[in-house]
Design an enzyme around this catalytic site. Sequence first.
Site, short mmCIF file in Angstrom:
data_model
loop_
_atom_site.label_atom_id
_atom_site.label_comp_id
_atom_site.label_asym_id
_atom_site.label_seq_id
_atom_site.Cartn_x
_atom_site.Cartn_y
_atom_site.Cartn_z
N ASN A 26 0.96 -1.18 -0.16
CA ASN A 26 -0.03 0.04 -0.06
C ASN A 26 0.80 1.11 0.25
O ASN A 26 2.20 1.13 0.14
CB ASN A 26 -0.90 -0.17 1.02
CG ASN A 26 -0.21 0.05 2.34
OD1 ASN A 26 0.63 0.91 2.92
ND2 ASN A 26 -0.48 -1.06 3.36
N ASP A 37 -4.33 -6.70 5.10
CA ASP A 37 -5.57 -7.70 5.63
C ASP A 37 -5.23 -9.25 5.06
O ASP A 37 -5.72 -9.94 5.69
CB ASP A 37 -6.62 -7.15 5.40
CG ASP A 37 -7.24 -5.83 6.09
OD1 ASP A 37 -6.73 -5.72 7.08
OD2 ASP A 37 -8.00 -5.10 5.54
N LYS A 67 10.46 -15.74 -10.05
CA LYS A 67 9.69 -14.76 -10.75
C LYS A 67 8.43 -15.48 -11.47
O LYS A 67 9.14 -16.44 -12.45
CB LYS A 67 10.23 -13.80 -11.73
CG LYS A 67 9.59 -12.72 -12.33
CD LYS A 67 10.21 -11.89 -13.41
CE LYS A 67 9.51 -11.06 -13.95
NZ LYS A 67 10.08 -10.33 -14.88
N PHE A 79 -5.88 3.03 14.75
CA PHE A 79 -5.83 4.05 13.81
C PHE A 79 -7.09 3.36 12.82
O PHE A 79 -7.20 1.98 12.70
CB PHE A 79 -4.75 4.24 12.67
CG PHE A 79 -3.90 5.39 13.32
CD1 PHE A 79 -3.79 6.60 12.47
CD2 PHE A 79 -3.44 5.33 14.41
CE1 PHE A 79 -2.90 7.60 13.22
CE2 PHE A 79 -2.47 6.05 15.01
CZ PHE A 79 -2.24 7.18 14.35
N LYS A 105 -14.93 -0.24 15.59
CA LYS A 105 -13.72 -0.99 15.64
C LYS A 105 -13.00 -0.71 17.01
O LYS A 105 -12.41 -1.51 17.64
CB LYS A 105 -12.92 -0.24 14.56
CG LYS A 105 -11.37 -0.95 14.44
CD LYS A 105 -10.69 -0.14 13.44
CE LYS A 105 -9.15 -0.66 13.18
NZ LYS A 105 -8.28 -0.29 11.98
N LYS A 114 -12.33 -4.24 19.19
CA LYS A 114 -10.84 -4.35 19.17
C LYS A 114 -10.35 -4.16 20.51
O LYS A 114 -9.05 -4.27 21.06
CB LYS A 114 -10.15 -4.09 18.23
CG LYS A 114 -10.63 -4.58 17.02
CD LYS A 114 -9.47 -4.38 15.88
CE LYS A 114 -10.12 -4.79 14.46
NZ LYS A 114 -9.35 -4.88 13.33
#
Length: 389
Positions: A201, A271, A281, A317, A331, A335
């Site tokens: 990301n 995730d 490869k 976060f 959340k 959690k």
Amino acid sequence: MKIIVGITGGIAAYKTPALVRLLVKAGHEVRCAATEHALQFVTRPTLETVSQHPLYCDLFEGNGTRTEHISLKDWADMIVVAPASANIIGKVASGIADDALSTLLLAMSGKRVVMCPAMNSEMWAHPAVQRNVATLLSWGIEMVGPADGHLACGTSGTGRMVEPEEIAEAVCGTLPLTGKRWLVTAGPTYERIDSVRFIGNYSSGKMGFALAEALAEAGAEVELVTGPTALKVQHQRIHRTDVESAREMYTAATGLFPTCHGAILSAAVADYRPSECADHKLKKQGDEGMTIQLVQNPDILATLGGMKKEGQRLVGFALETDNEVQNAERKLQRKNLDHIVLNSLRDKGAGFGVDTNKVTIIARDGSHTDSPLLSKKDIARLIVNTVTS
């Protein structure tokens, strides 16, 4: 921590370079601000050499904007004035700003201010000085000293500036997180597809690194577990562990958390990961495309929430694009967090890769703290002040 050391015109100014050196040696970044009369006792080259920064002593020199007192205030976490003469104490108590240092001190609203008085014992005992000291104390300004001892005028009494080592201990030893250990996760994770490709990301790690610096500046020992990033740590109280994948971050974080007083998990953890990783490869397979089977990664935040003991604090976060507050609150509860920091991609200037951020800090009791768009360093300080108070 970023500290301004202010110097006024008194013989005790000869001790100030030793104080600056001690603070620098302790890992703090120090800039000096002096009155004109201070330079009768200690030289500009000396102060600039020990601090490794230009001296601020003239309102009308520098960057040409004539607002260096504001930029210095924004830069600094605190100011310590050593020696603090009767003159500077009186100026601040009366709201007088007629030189670089007094103007800077009046701009330091909201920042920690420490005064280290130094003067003749009769001056110290004068009702006007004692009234001014009482005024500063009522505003939250701290006084370190004066001490008893031999004075420059040849007499003995109360008025001697305390020694640099005592000042450094008073400045550094009262940091709010001294003796605490905090865990921070930062950056992205890379989940390998083959020997050259990965799923990742856009996280740069900037927010997590800023949080680690803010915790260290507040006195904490910081365990920073970071995914791949080119960022460097600055503070000596930050201990860095580099990982690549979510599973590696999971192993490091769960191993460190039991010995920490709290954790702030700001990393952008993948995730999912490919169920298999080729050791070579992968080649194109004609025009048929490629299908990658994904499996779920372990949930680091939920695992730490389940491990959390009484007295530990856990901060997560949430990056949301719709129903932001509701999703973040769910959340937080799901959690077992104490706070959650909400980022919205709707806010321009917030998110991945930039130097600014805008957040909402949501506490377990339902209270919200909203920030304007600020630098990530300032956001980090706001988060640390909020979640550790």
